[in-house]
Structures are given as structure tokens and as C-alpha cells.
Design an enzyme around this catalytic site. Structure first.
Site, PDB file in Angstrom:
ATOM      1  N   LYS A  15       0.829  -1.219   0.000  1.00 56.57           N
ATOM      2  CA  LYS A  15       0.000   0.000   0.000  1.00 56.57           C
ATOM      3  C   LYS A  15       0.857   1.260   0.000  1.00 56.57           C
ATOM      4  O   LYS A  15       0.596   2.199  -0.751  1.00 56.57           O
ATOM      5  CB  LYS A  15      -0.939   0.017   1.228  1.00 56.57           C
ATOM      6  CG  LYS A  15      -1.887  -1.165   1.306  1.00 56.57           C
ATOM      7  CD  LYS A  15      -2.873  -1.038   2.466  1.00 56.57           C
ATOM      8  CE  LYS A  15      -2.252  -1.039   3.837  1.00 56.57           C
ATOM      9  NZ  LYS A  15      -1.555  -2.304   4.195  1.00 56.57           N
ATOM     10  N   ARG A  87      -9.286   1.006   9.107  1.00 57.26           N
ATOM     11  CA  ARG A  87      -8.806  -0.330   9.457  1.00 57.26           C
ATOM     12  C   ARG A  87      -9.828  -1.091  10.278  1.00 57.26           C
ATOM     13  O   ARG A  87      -9.573  -2.233  10.645  1.00 57.26           O
ATOM     14  CB  ARG A  87      -7.537  -0.181  10.291  1.00 57.26           C
ATOM     15  CG  ARG A  87      -6.278  -0.732   9.603  1.00 57.26           C
ATOM     16  CD  ARG A  87      -5.139  -0.375  10.505  1.00 57.26           C
ATOM     17  NE  ARG A  87      -3.913  -1.059  10.290  1.00 57.26           N
ATOM     18  CZ  ARG A  87      -2.864  -0.513   9.689  1.00 57.26           C
ATOM     19  NH1 ARG A  87      -2.946   0.671   9.123  1.00 57.26           N
ATOM     20  NH2 ARG A  87      -1.732  -1.170   9.635  1.00 57.26           N
ATOM     21  N   ARG A 121      11.674  -6.334   4.705  1.00 57.02           N
ATOM     22  CA  ARG A 121      11.438  -4.936   4.311  1.00 57.02           C
ATOM     23  C   ARG A 121      12.429  -3.981   4.975  1.00 57.02           C
ATOM     24  O   ARG A 121      12.791  -4.154   6.121  1.00 57.02           O
ATOM     25  CB  ARG A 121      10.007  -4.522   4.716  1.00 57.02           C
ATOM     26  CG  ARG A 121       9.701  -3.061   4.419  1.00 57.02           C
ATOM     27  CD  ARG A 121       8.224  -2.791   4.406  1.00 57.02           C
ATOM     28  NE  ARG A 121       7.624  -2.728   5.731  1.00 57.02           N
ATOM     29  CZ  ARG A 121       6.329  -2.458   5.931  1.00 57.02           C
ATOM     30  NH1 ARG A 121       5.512  -2.255   4.914  1.00 57.02           N
ATOM     31  NH2 ARG A 121       5.847  -2.417   7.154  1.00 57.02           N
ATOM     32  N   ARG A 154      11.787  -1.331  10.366  1.00 57.05           N
ATOM     33  CA  ARG A 154      10.799  -0.835  11.322  1.00 57.05           C
ATOM     34  C   ARG A 154      10.748  -1.733  12.558  1.00 57.05           C
ATOM     35  O   ARG A 154      10.868  -2.936  12.455  1.00 57.05           O
ATOM     36  CB  ARG A 154       9.410  -0.797  10.666  1.00 57.05           C
ATOM     37  CG  ARG A 154       9.133   0.493   9.922  1.00 57.05           C
ATOM     38  CD  ARG A 154       7.858   0.453   9.140  1.00 57.05           C
ATOM     39  NE  ARG A 154       6.695  -0.050   9.860  1.00 57.05           N
ATOM     40  CZ  ARG A 154       5.447  -0.065   9.362  1.00 57.05           C
ATOM     41  NH1 ARG A 154       5.238   0.414   8.146  1.00 57.05           N
ATOM     42  NH2 ARG A 154       4.444  -0.539  10.046  1.00 57.05           N
ATOM     43  N   ARG A 165       0.108  -8.595  13.748  1.00 52.33           N
ATOM     44  CA  ARG A 165      -0.494  -7.602  12.834  1.00 52.33           C
ATOM     45  C   ARG A 165      -1.368  -8.299  11.801  1.00 52.33           C
ATOM     46  O   ARG A 165      -2.436  -7.793  11.444  1.00 52.33           O
ATOM     47  CB  ARG A 165       0.609  -6.782  12.135  1.00 52.33           C
ATOM     48  CG  ARG A 165       1.230  -5.744  13.069  1.00 52.33           C
ATOM     49  CD  ARG A 165       2.607  -5.318  12.606  1.00 52.33           C
ATOM     50  NE  ARG A 165       2.602  -4.541  11.384  1.00 52.33           N
ATOM     51  CZ  ARG A 165       3.666  -4.404  10.594  1.00 52.33           C
ATOM     52  NH1 ARG A 165       4.808  -4.995  10.887  1.00 52.33           N
ATOM     53  NH2 ARG A 165       3.580  -3.669   9.511  1.00 52.33           N
TER      54      ARG A 165
HETATM   55  P1  AMP Z   1       1.177   0.753   9.146  1.00 55.87           P
HETATM   56  O1  AMP Z   1       2.321   1.665   8.864  1.00 55.87           O
HETATM   57  O2  AMP Z   1      -0.053   1.066   8.335  1.00 55.87           O
HETATM   58  O3  AMP Z   1       1.569  -0.705   9.065  1.00 55.87           O
HETATM   59  O4  AMP Z   1       0.756   1.020  10.667  1.00 55.87           O
HETATM   60  C1  AMP Z   1       1.665   0.781  11.731  1.00 55.87           C
HETATM   61  C2  AMP Z   1       0.893   0.681  13.051  1.00 55.87           C
HETATM   62  O5  AMP Z   1       0.220   1.922  13.322  1.00 55.87           O
HETATM   63  C3  AMP Z   1      -0.218  -0.366  13.080  1.00 55.87           C
HETATM   64  O6  AMP Z   1       0.268  -1.655  13.402  1.00 55.87           O
HETATM   65  C4  AMP Z   1      -1.135   0.192  14.165  1.00 55.87           C
HETATM   66  O7  AMP Z   1      -0.595  -0.027  15.457  1.00 55.87           O
HETATM   67  C5  AMP Z   1      -1.058   1.693  13.900  1.00 55.87           C
HETATM   68  N1  AMP Z   1      -2.097   2.147  12.934  1.00 55.87           N
HETATM   69  C6  AMP Z   1      -1.887   2.653  11.684  1.00 55.87           C
HETATM   70  N2  AMP Z   1      -3.046   2.978  11.097  1.00 55.87           N
HETATM   71  C7  AMP Z   1      -4.021   2.661  11.987  1.00 55.87           C
HETATM   72  C8  AMP Z   1      -5.446   2.737  11.962  1.00 55.87           C
HETATM   73  N3  AMP Z   1      -6.106   3.205  10.892  1.00 55.87           N
HETATM   74  N4  AMP Z   1      -6.124   2.313  13.056  1.00 55.87           N
HETATM   75  C9  AMP Z   1      -5.486   1.855  14.148  1.00 55.87           C
HETATM   76  N5  AMP Z   1      -4.139   1.741  14.235  1.00 55.87           N
HETATM   77  C10 AMP Z   1      -3.407   2.138  13.170  1.00 55.87           C
END
Ligand code: AMP
Length: 209
Positions: A15, A87, A121, A154, A165
């Protein structure tokens, strides 16, 4: 260009990479809740301090925090590419109260593919480019091919957190697939293909939106 687009899919589906390319092609605003949260953590804000424990475990940050963080940015935008939001069904319902959405692109990838991609990654500290030590030979020495910046892994890209996740994605986020299919705006793309082929398919959706 106008267009209110959601990129949906498991962590590691591509994404973020696709969103960055789509921005270059379309000029739309990229809103990544994960990036916004990582900025809050890096700046040591109250929001960041509260969000960090959830993120470190791979759990979701509470819906109200996320919706308040992103509401103003969405409301003011002509068009946008949402990456990592919504989400949960509750977030999708909150989004629907803020704005209409033109198209949802669901990038499909299965659990094993997610684990392989995320454990390998890397992200550039300087330009934010996302890469992978399996597909990018130059990444294995820790240097970004584009800007020579330092590549890092990360904190949440370790196997235990990745597995959580994915489980969280399956229980909380995957229901959005049928939610948006029922709304008649879901477009499914196979994420297990070369990224430029995935981009071409997404662009066709965005241009038709
Ligand atoms: P991402 O970079 O999208 O993988 O997000 C990293 C982390 O941020 C996730 O594992 C969640 O802990 C938090 N996070 C990101 N977007 C959301 C969302 N829309 N709702 C809840 N937690 C989020």
C-alpha cells in the site's frame, strides 16, 4: 486530479509503495495513518506516547484517536489516497460521515507472503523509500539506491509482531472487504505480482473513479 481512494490490504501488501507512486502520477494527497503515527512518536507528542505501546505490539490504536488525527486532513482535501485507514468498520463509518469515497482498491496477499515481505522490508531514513533485501541487492548493504541514505528495519517488522499484525488485520480489517464490496466500490488486485504491474492495474481503477 480528483479522486477519493482507499488502499486496503494486509500489512506488506504494498500500500505504501503504491501510494507513493500514485501520488507521482496523479498529484493526489497521500494520507498514511501509520506514517502520521510514526511522526507523532518521533516528535514525542502526547498522541505519539499513547500510540506507541499499541504499535509496538502490532495492535490497533483506538478508533477515536485515529479518526481525530485524520479528520481535518481529509475534510480539507480535494482528493486523497488513504493508506492504512480505515482499518475497522467503525473507522469506515466515521469516514463516511466525513466524506464520500470514489473507489476502494483491495491489494490481496496471503499470510506467508506477508511474513516473507515484512521480515525483509527496509525503509530509507532520508527519502522514505520502501525496499526489500530479497529483491533489491543494493539494500543488503544498508544503503538506499535512490539517495544513499541509511536503510532501517521498522520496530514492528519482526516476526512475532508481524504475525499479530496479520491476525489483527484478519479480525478487524478484513471485514471491510465485504463492507465495500456491498457498497459497490471494491476493486480487487492481486498483490503477489511485480509492483509495476500492480501499479498499472490500480491506475486504471483510479483514472476510472
Ligand atoms: P502501518 O504503517 O499502516 O503498518 O501502521 C503501523 C501501526 O500503526 C499499526 O500496526 C497500528 O498499530 C497503527 N495504525 C496505523 N493505522 C491505523 C489505523 N487506521 N487504526 C489503528 N491503528 C493504526
Amino acid at each position: 486530479m480528483r479522486g477519493r481512494i482507499i488502499l486496503l490490504g494486509p500489512p506488506g501488501a504494498g500500500k505504501g509503495t503504491q501510494a507513493k507512486w500514485l501520488v507521482e502520477k496523479t498529484g493526489l494527497l497521500h494520507l498514511s495513518t501509520g506514517d502520521l503515527l510514526r511522526d507523532e512518536v518521533a516528535q514525542g507528542t502526547e498522541l505519539g506516547k499513547n500510540a506507541r505501546a499499541f504499535m509496538d505490539r502490532g495492535d490497533l490504536v483506538p478508533d477515536d484517536v485515529i479518526v481525530e488525527m485524520i479528520r481535518g486532513r481529509i475534510a480539507d482535501a480535494e482528493g486523497f489516497i488513504l493508506d492504512g485507514f480505515p482499518r475497522t468498520v467503525a473507522q469506515a463509518e466515521a469516514l463516511a460521515r466525513i466524506t464520500d469515497v470514489d473507489a476502494v482498491v483491495y491489494i490481496a496477499l496471503d499470510r506467508e507472503q506477508v511474513i516473507v515481505r515484512l521480515t525483509s522490508r527496509r525503509v530509507c531514513r532520508d527519502c522514505g523509500r520502501i525496499t526489500n533485501v530479497l529483491s533489491d541487492e543494493t539494500a543488503s548493504d544498508g544503503t538506499c539506491r535512490t539517495c544513499q541514505g541509511e536503510l532501517y528495519q521498522r520496530d514492528d517488522d519482526c516476526r512475532e509482531v508481524i504475525e499479530n499484525r496479520f491476525d489483527v488485520y484478519m479480525s478487524a480489517t478484513a471485514p471491510l472487504i465485504s463492507h465495500y464490496r456491498d457498497a459497490g466500490i471494491l476493486n480487487e488486485v492481486d498483490g503477489n505480482r511485480p509492483p509495476d504491474a500492480v501499479l498499472a492495474e490500480i491506475l486504471a481503477v483510479v483514472e476510472g473513479a
